[in-house]
Motif scaffolding. Structure first.
Motif, PDB file in Angstrom:
ATOM      1  N   VAL A  54       0.824  -1.302  -0.036  1.00  0.00           N
ATOM      2  CA  VAL A  54       0.040   0.062   0.363  1.00  0.00           C
ATOM      3  C   VAL A  54       0.979   1.112  -0.201  1.00  0.00           C
ATOM      4  O   VAL A  54       1.716   1.454   0.839  1.00  0.00           O
ATOM      5  N   LEU A  55       0.658   1.917  -0.581  1.00  0.00           N
ATOM      6  CA  LEU A  55       1.705   3.533  -1.215  1.00  0.00           C
ATOM      7  C   LEU A  55       0.801   4.798  -1.703  1.00  0.00           C
ATOM      8  O   LEU A  55      -0.284   4.517  -2.512  1.00  0.00           O
ATOM      9  N   ALA A  56       0.991   5.837  -0.695  1.00  0.00           N
ATOM     10  CA  ALA A  56      -0.274   6.898  -0.678  1.00  0.00           C
ATOM     11  C   ALA A  56       1.058   7.346  -1.449  1.00  0.00           C
ATOM     12  O   ALA A  56       2.093   7.778  -0.444  1.00  0.00           O
ATOM     13  N   ASP A  57       0.665   8.655  -2.572  1.00  0.00           N
ATOM     14  CA  ASP A  57       1.182   9.617  -3.247  1.00  0.00           C
ATOM     15  C   ASP A  57       0.325  11.239  -3.405  1.00  0.00           C
ATOM     16  O   ASP A  57      -0.127  11.396  -4.309  1.00  0.00           O
ATOM     17  N   VAL A  58       0.746  12.032  -2.318  1.00  0.00           N
ATOM     18  CA  VAL A  58       0.487  12.839  -2.660  1.00  0.00           C
ATOM     19  C   VAL A  58       0.605  13.803  -3.745  1.00  0.00           C
ATOM     20  O   VAL A  58      -0.625  14.662  -4.716  1.00  0.00           O
ATOM     21  N   SER A  59       2.164  13.913  -4.856  1.00  0.00           N
ATOM     22  CA  SER A  59       1.223  14.155  -5.556  1.00  0.00           C
ATOM     23  C   SER A  59       1.047  14.348  -6.525  1.00  0.00           C
ATOM     24  O   SER A  59       0.978  14.904  -7.670  1.00  0.00           O
TER      25      SER A  59
END
Length: 791
Positions: A100-105
């Motif tokens: 699981v990976l969150a990427d704000v950009s």
């Protein structure tokens, strides 16, 4: 009626991570079209977010462009190429694992499962960490994880039968939600029960016939891609009789062909269904043949459970297991197994898998009792109360996890809800701190505004169970903390069963604490009156003592707390079918109905009243005075003597053990606490006949000797040992002093008190080790009190 344990909207006080990714307007992108388990994971994500926020995120199979925020849900191989390098940096996720990976950009969260199950568990991870409230869906911006479960088998038993304290009241929808909730925390299996067990066939709480609900449970688990186990005891009378075998096969045929999915069948060797191992394995071969007609890949697992095992029976069992039958899946280690886990593992060929079957649902008279529990709790909360034990469960799990391929817990209902979640998280990763799991529990089930308060509140409830209750002021602090949560909670949160289960324990524990203080003082005042018997006359002293005890029972301490407990109990019955009383909630006696015991006496008032009634009938004053004196000096061994009551923590300092609780939480090689009278009582008397000191025992199991040491004795003196033999199990015990016989085997349960001379040879160094053992095949010795009386 709302669905079981739906996490209600967080209307006020929403906690937000320091940095978050706003997904309120996101789309869920899933390239999968044909895999039912993956699509189920998408549905879980969409539905659980909507329940908490009233926001329904749309699902698409086309990657959104532009500034659209997105949640990718799928298998790692289906991930868009531009994400693969970023996910590769997280490490490797193996079978059933996820990344699981969150990427704000990029305004995106990626949930990439190693396989179809991994997708569901990745969705669960995100849901556990999200901050979701009315009209808001936020994810922590620093969410970066690759995770693979440590153990292959991770599940819980969900038996639909009257004996359970809530499951028999579940609807199909409630089972669906509960099984989903377990999957969110990493479970990959459920274990269900057949229509016929050691229980009644039906109850007023049951919504469907047992076989029909069995089918629904199997179908639900299959929809989530979870394994289906059946706990299937042998309830026939004679498996060497052809008619019995035919009837048993006919019953199983109906079950096996009805269920859409069966992966494993677990057949206990006893408790119930004791069989000779040779007979049992011949029968299991027939059962396996039938099972494979409908479920070709299913296997049968067995356990050597037996309340009174013999070595010959166990040797025959292991001999059969080690033959390596093609239908045998493995062996199960659970309650009432005589050898330790380490010893039993050595008796079984190393290539044969082992599964754990831990009892996480009971507090006393069980596999893992609460250590040295205060008698006031044991009498009231009893065997099957709401029992969050997060720290204990982690210690128990991690002490033995290395021997198993995983575990499916023994559960009798929702009372052990916190323990299930802790156990599943430990099966996934035994390094996980329990506070992290509890924070996820509170955030996901109750609301993000309650994360820290509820997590710490559950820890406090467990702490309050430790040590003498009379001196435990922490119980009041815990109540105030839960009351603070209650006062600030939204109406929806207050209706949440999981919050209510914490609240009822906080109120109940505090009520018992305050009652114990009051009733202890009333008993002491009555004893004070009796101490003046020679001055004021025996009849007058008895009258005053009896009046004091009676008045003490007439006073209700903190009635508002008591009323709040009953209100919460009623609400829990309406929402999740929790049967905390027998009459009102249609529960089974001794199966979770701890509200029925909320007012049980916590002192010796009833015994004293009965004793004083008998003393009053004595014809002469001196006889009455002597009888009163014997009551007042019950615990007095006389000058130079010693007395121990093993319901008191201090007395355990004399008990010898070679292992700590952490090393042996099941008490297979070390002493453990026992509760119960265990005395023949044709009149059906309870506390009017026996003192409370007979209700608690120091005990060991099976062949393990019970050792109690007395030192600082007079080497030249002469002593008598008086001992009270009470307890749940009526054993045949022998006592020695430094190896010298004190008494030969005695069958307990007939009379409570015995006296014997202490052998002079054992006193030569001033230290005596008293040792109790049972005959072979017995459950184990139990001792309530010991007096060492100097002559």
């Amino acid at each position: 009626m709302k669905k079981l344990f739906v996490s209600y909207l967080m209307l006020t006080g929403m906690h937000v991570y320091a940095q978050t990714l706003d997904l309120t307007t996101a789309k869920i992108f899933c390239p999968e079209k044909g895999n039912g388990v993956v699509m189920k994971a998408v549905a879980v994500l969409q539905e659980e977010i909507e329940k908490r926020s009233d926001v329904r995120l749309p699902v698409t199979n086309k990657w959104p462009g532009g500034q659209q925020s997105v949640i990718f849900v799928g298998r790692e191989n289906d991930l868009p190429a531009e994400w693969r390098d970023a996910l590769a940096q997280l490490g490797v996720a193996g079978s059933e694992g996820y990344k699981v990976l969150a990427d704000v950009s990029r305004k995106a969260v990626v949930i990439a499962g190693h396989d179809e199950r991994g997708v569901l568990y990745g969705v669960g991870k995100l849901l556990r960490k999200m901050e979701i409230g009315a009209g808001r869906v936020l994810a922590p911006s620093d969410l970066r994880v690759a995770s693979t479960p440590a153990y292959k088998i991770r599940g819980h038993q969900l038996g639909y039968r009257p004996k359970t304290n809530s499951y028999d009241a579940f609807t199909v929808e409630m089972f669906d939600q509960y099984i989903r909730d377990l999957a969110i925390f990493g479970a990959n299996s459920i274990e269900i029960l057949p229509p016929r067990t050691d229980d009644k066939a039906t109850s007023v709480n049951m919504k469907l016939p047992a076989l029909q609900m069995m089918r629904e449970q199997s179908r639900i688990a299959d929809s989530y891609g979870m394994d289906v186990w059946i706990w299937y005891p042998n309830m026939g009378k004679n498996y060497e009789d052809s008619a019995t075998v035919a009837a048993e096969l006919a019953e199983r045929r109906e079950v096996f062909r009805t269920l859409p999915r069966i992966d494993q069948v677990f057949v206990p060797g006893g408790d119930p269904g004791h069989l000779d191992p040779d007979v049992m394995f011949r029968w299991l071969a027939r059962e396996a043949e039938l099972l494979h007609e409908y479920h070709p890949h299913a296997r049968i697992w067995v356990s050597p459970q037996d309340t009174r095992p013999t070595q010959a029976w166990l040797d025959k069992f292991c001999n059969q297991v080690n033959k390596g039958y093609p239908w045998l899946g493995g062996v199960v280690y659970g309650p009432w197994i005589k050898p330790t886990i380490a010893a039993f593992r050595k008796m079984i060929r190393p290539e044969i898998p082992m599964r754990n079957y831990p009892d996480i649902t009971h507090s006393i008279e069980c596999q893992y009792p609460i250590p040295k529990w205060d008698l006031a709790y044991a009498l009231t909360l009893g065997r099957e109360c709401i029992n969050p034990r997060p720290v204990d469960e982690k210690k128990i799990h991690n002490a033995f996890a290395g021997y198993f391929q995983g575990s499916i817990s023994y559960s009798e209902g929702t009372n052990d809800d916190v323990n299930k979640i802790i156990w599943s998280d430990q099966d996934w990763d035994p390094r996980t701190p329990v506070i992290e799991t509890l924070r996820d529990y509170a955030r996901y089930f109750i609301g993000s505004g309650y994360t820290e308060q509820v997590a710490q509140g559950m820890m406090a409830l467990e702490r309050d169970l430790r040590g003498p209750l009379l001196a435990n002021e922490g119980v009041m602090t815990t109540l105030r903390q839960w009351q603070a949560i209650e006062q600030k909670a939204s109406a929806a949160a207050l209706a949440n069963p999981r919050l209510q289960m914490g609240l009822i324990r906080a109120y109940y524990d505090a009520y018992i604490y305050r009652r114990l203080i009051h009733e202890t003082e009333q008993e002491q005042l009555a004893r004070d009156a009796l101490m003046n018997a020679r001055r004021m006359g025996s009849r007058s002293a008895i009258g005053l003592a009896r009046e004091t005890l009676a008045k003490g029972r007439q006073v209700t301490v903190m009635p508002e707390w008591r009323s709040r407990c009953f209100a919460l109990a009623d609400s829990l019955y309406r929402s999740i079918g929790a049967q905390l009383t027998v009459e009102k909630h249609h529960g089974e006696p001794g199966r979770g109905n701890f509200m029925d015991y909320i007012d049980i006496p916590l002192n010796d008032a009833a015994w004293l009243q009965g004793s004083l009634s008998a003393i009053e009938k004595l014809p002469d004053e001196e006889g009455r005075l002597k009888a009163i004196d014997s009551i007042l000096n019950w615990k007095n061994p006389g000058p130079g003597g010693f007395y121990d009551n093993f319901g008191a923590t201090g007395s355990w300092d004399r008990v010898r053990s070679d292992m700590s609780w952490e090393e042996d939480p099941g008490g297979l090689q070390s002493p453990r606490v026992g509760y119960g009278w265990g005395l023949s009582d044709p009149a059906g008397g309870f506390q009017d006949q026996y003192p409370l000191s007979w209700m608690t025992q120091v005990a060991t199991l099976h062949d393990e000797p019970l050792r109690i040491v007395y030192d600082n004795l007079d080497p030249h003196g002469s002593y008598t040992i008086r001992v009270s033999y009470t307890g749940r199990f009526k054993s045949t015990m022998k006592l020695t002093a430094d190896g010298i016989l004190v008494h030969d085997f005695i069958k307990t349960g007939v009379q409570p008190l015995y006296e014997f001379p202490v052998p002079a040879e054992a006193l030569s160094d001033g230290v005596v080790e008293f040792t109790w053992v049972c005959e072979k095949g017995e459950i184990g010795p139990e001792v309530s009190e010991v007096w060492i009386i100097k002559k």
